[in-house]
Scaffold this motif. Structure first.
Motif, PDB file in Angstrom:
ATOM      1  N   TRP A  33       0.833  -1.061   0.035  1.00  0.00           N
ATOM      2  CA  TRP A  33      -0.044   0.052   0.018  1.00  0.00           C
ATOM      3  C   TRP A  33       1.018   1.207  -0.035  1.00  0.00           C
ATOM      4  O   TRP A  33       1.712   1.481   0.758  1.00  0.00           O
ATOM      5  CB  TRP A  33      -0.910   0.033   1.169  1.00  0.00           C
TER       6      TRP A  33
ATOM      7  N   SER B 268       0.865   4.905   0.698  1.00  0.00           N
ATOM      8  CA  SER B 268       0.060   6.025   1.288  1.00  0.00           C
ATOM      9  C   SER B 268       0.105   7.522   0.832  1.00  0.00           C
ATOM     10  O   SER B 268       1.196   7.543   0.366  1.00  0.00           O
ATOM     11  CB  SER B 268       0.145   6.160   2.688  1.00  0.00           C
TER      12      SER B 268
ATOM     13  N   LEU C 278      -6.420   1.931   4.127  1.00  0.00           N
ATOM     14  CA  LEU C 278      -5.197   1.202   4.475  1.00  0.00           C
ATOM     15  C   LEU C 278      -5.879   0.109   5.686  1.00  0.00           C
ATOM     16  O   LEU C 278      -5.268  -1.121   5.538  1.00  0.00           O
ATOM     17  CB  LEU C 278      -4.162   1.936   5.140  1.00  0.00           C
TER      18      LEU C 278
ATOM     19  N   VAL D 152      -0.271  -7.069   4.573  1.00  0.00           N
ATOM     20  CA  VAL D 152       0.023  -5.758   3.957  1.00  0.00           C
ATOM     21  C   VAL D 152       1.234  -4.724   4.520  1.00  0.00           C
ATOM     22  O   VAL D 152       1.426  -4.955   5.396  1.00  0.00           O
ATOM     23  CB  VAL D 152      -1.225  -4.727   4.183  1.00  0.00           C
TER      24      VAL D 152
ATOM     25  N   ALA E 164       2.943  -1.295   4.299  1.00  0.00           N
ATOM     26  CA  ALA E 164       2.310   0.191   3.967  1.00  0.00           C
ATOM     27  C   ALA E 164       3.363   0.984   4.183  1.00  0.00           C
ATOM     28  O   ALA E 164       4.405   1.096   4.810  1.00  0.00           O
ATOM     29  CB  ALA E 164       1.407   0.596   5.120  1.00  0.00           C
TER      30      ALA E 164
ATOM     31  N   SER F 155      -3.283   1.759  -3.868  1.00  0.00           N
ATOM     32  CA  SER F 155      -3.392   3.496  -3.546  1.00  0.00           C
ATOM     33  C   SER F 155      -4.728   4.003  -3.463  1.00  0.00           C
ATOM     34  O   SER F 155      -5.556   3.220  -3.932  1.00  0.00           O
ATOM     35  CB  SER F 155      -2.319   4.113  -4.260  1.00  0.00           C
TER      36      SER F 155
END
Length: 369
Positions: free
Chosen positions: A7, A9, A19, A30, A32, A81
């Motif tokens: 992910w 951000s 998220l 995940v 991030a 995203s």
């Protein structure tokens, strides 16, 4: 097998939103890239951003994440995203295209409900939008987002709509009916959310219900206006500032009605409004103004006002008074609202449905799970 999802951000991305949903999808690990430590069971890569100027907010930020270049595309099944026009989305598109081995699939989460979003016309946001043409999944949080994608010539075959959810174990009704005539506002203290109109409306409400109170939770540019009202002992206004999820739930359980009064701007209309769903989960009726696609967040029976202009403040006040003075009606609508949220917007259920959308696209593209 566990799905590996990267992910990317935005620099100003709100917590416990997109998220967080990805981390609850099931069978998904995940990673991030984010400036601040996110909420959820995931791996956080502390990230910095190249940000020439602080322009707009969230998806409109003129910013790129530096640490994406350090990630190996071969380690991930997906890169995801928020919003098609965000520059980090365009950055993620370019990153996965440069993969020399396995190329991750791409997902973009969108709430956007303006088919003619003006920011789409501005480079480099337009380029970010066009870079999503070959994304394998466009995950819409509202029905209006699908309409906006189709109007911008995206393929319906890659579009899936899964509405967001709230934690129905945190947001629960009060154990006993609320007797005090308390109105709750939980939203950014900004002109587009209409706190200024609600302050005006409350002066009218208190002429008919003198003991009525307005409790305001949030921060933003109109905070001085709200603080000035709160400092006036005759206003009935209390400002509590920013709250976490548990704090918001406690505030809502102590209120009789929830309200906001959004108004559109040149590049924004209300997209959904999770605060509406949180309030309904707590058994509160809702009074708000129609704006964008916020009707998608309301169960039947709540007040969605179409009145515009100078009469809007009077309409808000009249509908608030009607709820505050009829506890039996509040109780009936509160039960309807709670049942509707439990059926359509339970957080865990909706996140699993999001995971189903990823699984469906993986099967289409020959990815085995």
């Amino acid at each position: 097998m566990t799905r590996e999802l990267l992910w990317v951000s935005l620099p100003d991305q709100r917590p416990r939103r997109e998220l967080f949903y990805m981390s609850l999808m099931g069978d998904t690990q995940v990673t991030a890239l984010a400036r601040d430590e996110p909420v959820g069971d995931l791996t956080w890569v502390p990230s910095t951003y190249r940000r020439p100027i602080k322009r707009f907010i969230e998806a409109g930020a003129l910013a790129w994440v530096n640490e994406l270049r350090d990630q190996d595309p071969a380690e991930f099944d997906w890169v995801a995203s928020l919003e098609l026009c965000s520059l980090v989305t365009g950055q993620a598109s370019r990153w996965r295209r440069r993969a020399t081995g396995r190329r991750p699939l791409q997902a973009v989460v969108t709430w956007e409900n303006l088919a003619r979003q003006p920011i789409y016309k501005v480079p480099p946001y337009r380029q970010a939008l066009e870079s999503c043409r070959d994304a394998e999944l466009l995950l819409c949080m509202v029905d209006a987002a699908r309409d906006h994608l189709l109007a911008n010539r995206f393929d319906d075959a890659v579009i899936r709509v899964v509405k967001p959810g709230v934690d129905t174990a945190i947001f629960t009704p009060a154990p006993a009916p609320v007797e005090r005539p308390v109105v709750a506002f939980v939203s950014p203290l900004a002109e587009n959310k209409g706190i200024d109109r609600l302050l005006e409306a409350m002066t009218l409400v208190r002429r008919q219900v003198p003991e009525a109170e307005l409790v305001v939770a949030g921060r933003g540019p109109l905070e001085p206006l709200v603080r000035a009202a709160a400092d006036d002992p005759t206003s009935g206004v209390t400002l509590v500032g920013g709250l976490d999820a548990a704090g918001v739930a406690d505030l809502l359980r102590g209120a009789a009605v929830f309200t906001t009064a959004p108004r559109p701007t040149w590049k924004w209309e209300e997209q959904f409004g999770l605060a509406y769903v949180e309030a309904q989960a707590c058994g509160l009726p809702v009074v708000t103004t129609r704006c964008g696609s916020n009707h998608e967040a309301l169960a039947p029976g709540n007040d969605l006002l179409d009145v515009e202009g100078a009469d809007q403040v009077e309409a808000l006040a009249a509908h608030l008074v009607a709820w505050l003075t009829d506890p039996q009606r509040r109780a009936r609508q509160g039960a309807v609202n709670r049942a509707w949220v439990t059926e359509h917007h339970d957080l865990r259920t909706q996140c699993l449905r999001m995971g189903d959308a990823f699984t469906e696209m993986e099967r289409l593209h020959g990815v085995r799970r």
